[in-house]
Design a protein around this motif. Structure first.
Motif, PDB file in Angstrom:
ATOM      1  N   VAL A  85     -14.918  -4.905 -36.841  1.00 51.76           N
ATOM      2  CA  VAL A  85     -13.943  -5.368 -35.856  1.00 51.76           C
ATOM      3  C   VAL A  85     -13.374  -6.692 -36.323  1.00 51.76           C
ATOM      4  N   TRP A  86     -14.256  -7.536 -36.811  1.00 52.48           N
ATOM      5  CA  TRP A  86     -13.916  -8.683 -37.646  1.00 52.48           C
ATOM      6  C   TRP A  86     -14.957  -8.715 -38.745  1.00 52.48           C
ATOM      7  N   PRO A  87     -14.775  -9.464 -39.805  1.00 52.50           N
ATOM      8  CA  PRO A  87     -15.683  -9.376 -40.954  1.00 52.50           C
ATOM      9  C   PRO A  87     -17.156  -9.493 -40.572  1.00 52.50           C
ATOM     10  N   CYS A  88     -17.978  -8.599 -41.144  1.00 51.74           N
ATOM     11  CA  CYS A  88     -19.439  -8.611 -40.985  1.00 51.74           C
ATOM     12  C   CYS A  88     -19.889  -8.336 -39.558  1.00 51.74           C
ATOM     13  N   SER A  89     -19.126  -7.572 -38.813  1.00 61.39           N
ATOM     14  CA  SER A  89     -19.486  -7.313 -37.419  1.00 61.39           C
ATOM     15  C   SER A  89     -19.232  -5.858 -37.060  1.00 61.39           C
ATOM     16  N   LYS A  90     -19.839  -5.444 -35.948  1.00 60.25           N
ATOM     17  CA  LYS A  90     -19.539  -4.138 -35.379  1.00 60.25           C
ATOM     18  C   LYS A  90     -19.745  -4.188 -33.873  1.00 60.25           C
ATOM     19  N   ALA A  91     -19.014  -3.340 -33.167  1.00 64.50           N
ATOM     20  CA  ALA A  91     -19.101  -3.276 -31.713  1.00 64.50           C
ATOM     21  C   ALA A  91     -19.331  -1.836 -31.299  1.00 64.50           C
ATOM     22  N   ALA A  92     -20.140  -1.647 -30.254  1.00 63.56           N
ATOM     23  CA  ALA A  92     -20.455  -0.300 -29.778  1.00 63.56           C
ATOM     24  C   ALA A  92     -20.334  -0.244 -28.262  1.00 63.56           C
TER      25      ALA A  92
END
Length: 273
Positions: A85-92
């Motif tokens: 979603v932005w560098p080095c991240s994830k959203a669930a």
């Protein structure tokens, strides 16, 4: 990215050796994956005289993964994960139908020297959870808190430290709102054999519990695991990969304190054509 593991993974190596794949029921899993990114997994579990089952579908497209599961009670669980979603991240985003209060948003951020996980319930009085670790892949220090906005109280707060080396890993966790201390250790004796131990001490009752276990690769396709707990239970597991990614696992457990009880036995078959 080589950095500290998320807080939930502190001590995971020892816990997996002592608990993973042990099953004392009859379980069957069939997984299929297509070239279009669609995956399908059907699971059936017979526990005593009851049968439970679910069908799970996973679809991957670019950075997005959609995971949907339907069980025998017509509950539908859905999880949509977006990486980078932005560098080095994830959203669930996850939710269950028909439970309209089950919505939850999880966000994870990984950095070479930090790992941060946050979760918020999507309802008027959400449960908030936040965990973080700092350090490196070899040494990590972290903590976790949970806050219930409905009662304006902390549901949990935990702290821990984890040391990883090529041949061993040790973790020390202060859990249950500071009421218990848990230590775990796993050691690779050689490329084929590992041993692990987990011990917990409760400050209020001075109670101690422990579990020790081992894992040995008999050959490239067969693994045998054993474990023993202070409550007198002895467990054994034999897992065979009879074809690529298809496993047959036999588990057994004997309770030495329940003299009149029969040993528990289980069989799990996982097929991936």
């Amino acid at each position: 990215m080589a950095g500290p593991a998320p807080f939930v993974d502190l001590g995971k190596k020892a816990k997996d050796l002592l608990t993973k794949d042990y099953n004392f029921d009859q379980k069957f899993t069939l997984s299929m994956l297509s070239t279009t990114g669609m995956g399908l997994t059907a699971t059936g579990l017979k526990k005593d005289q009851n049968f439970f089952g679910d069908i799970n579908t996973v679809y991957k497209s670019g950075n997005t993964t959609v995971d949907m599961k339907v069980d025998t009670y017509s509950n539908v669980s859905t999880k949509v994960t977006v990486n980078d979603v932005w560098p080095c991240s994830k959203a669930a985003l996850s939710f269950r139908i028909p439970d309209h209060k089950s919505g939850k948003l999880d966000v994870q951020y990984l950095h070479p020297h930090a790992a941060i996980d946050s979760s918020i319930g999507l309802n008027p009085t959400p449960l908030l959870e936040l965990s973080a670790t700092i350090g490196s892949k070899e040494l990590a220090l972290g903590g976790e808190i949970g806050f219930d906005t409905a009662s304006a109280s902390f549901t949990e707060y935990t702290a821990g430290i984890n040391l990883n080396k090529p041949d061993f890993s040790v973790a020390l966790l202060l859990t249950d709102k500071g009421q218990a201390l848990k230590a775990s250790y796993i050691h690779s004796v050689n490329p084929f054999t590992c041993v692990a131990a987990e011990m917990a001490h409760r400050f209020s009752t001075y109670e101690n519990n422990f579990t020790i276990g081992s894992s040995h690769a008999v050959d490239p396709f067969t693994v045998v695991k054993t474990r023993f707990s202070d409550n007198g239970k002895v467990g054994m597991l034999c897992q065979r990969e009879w074809r690529p990614k298809s496993l047959v696992t036999f588990s057994a457990e004997y309770d030495s304190k329940a003299i009149n009880a029969s040993p528990k036995m289980g069989l799990a078959v996982a097929l991936k054509p």
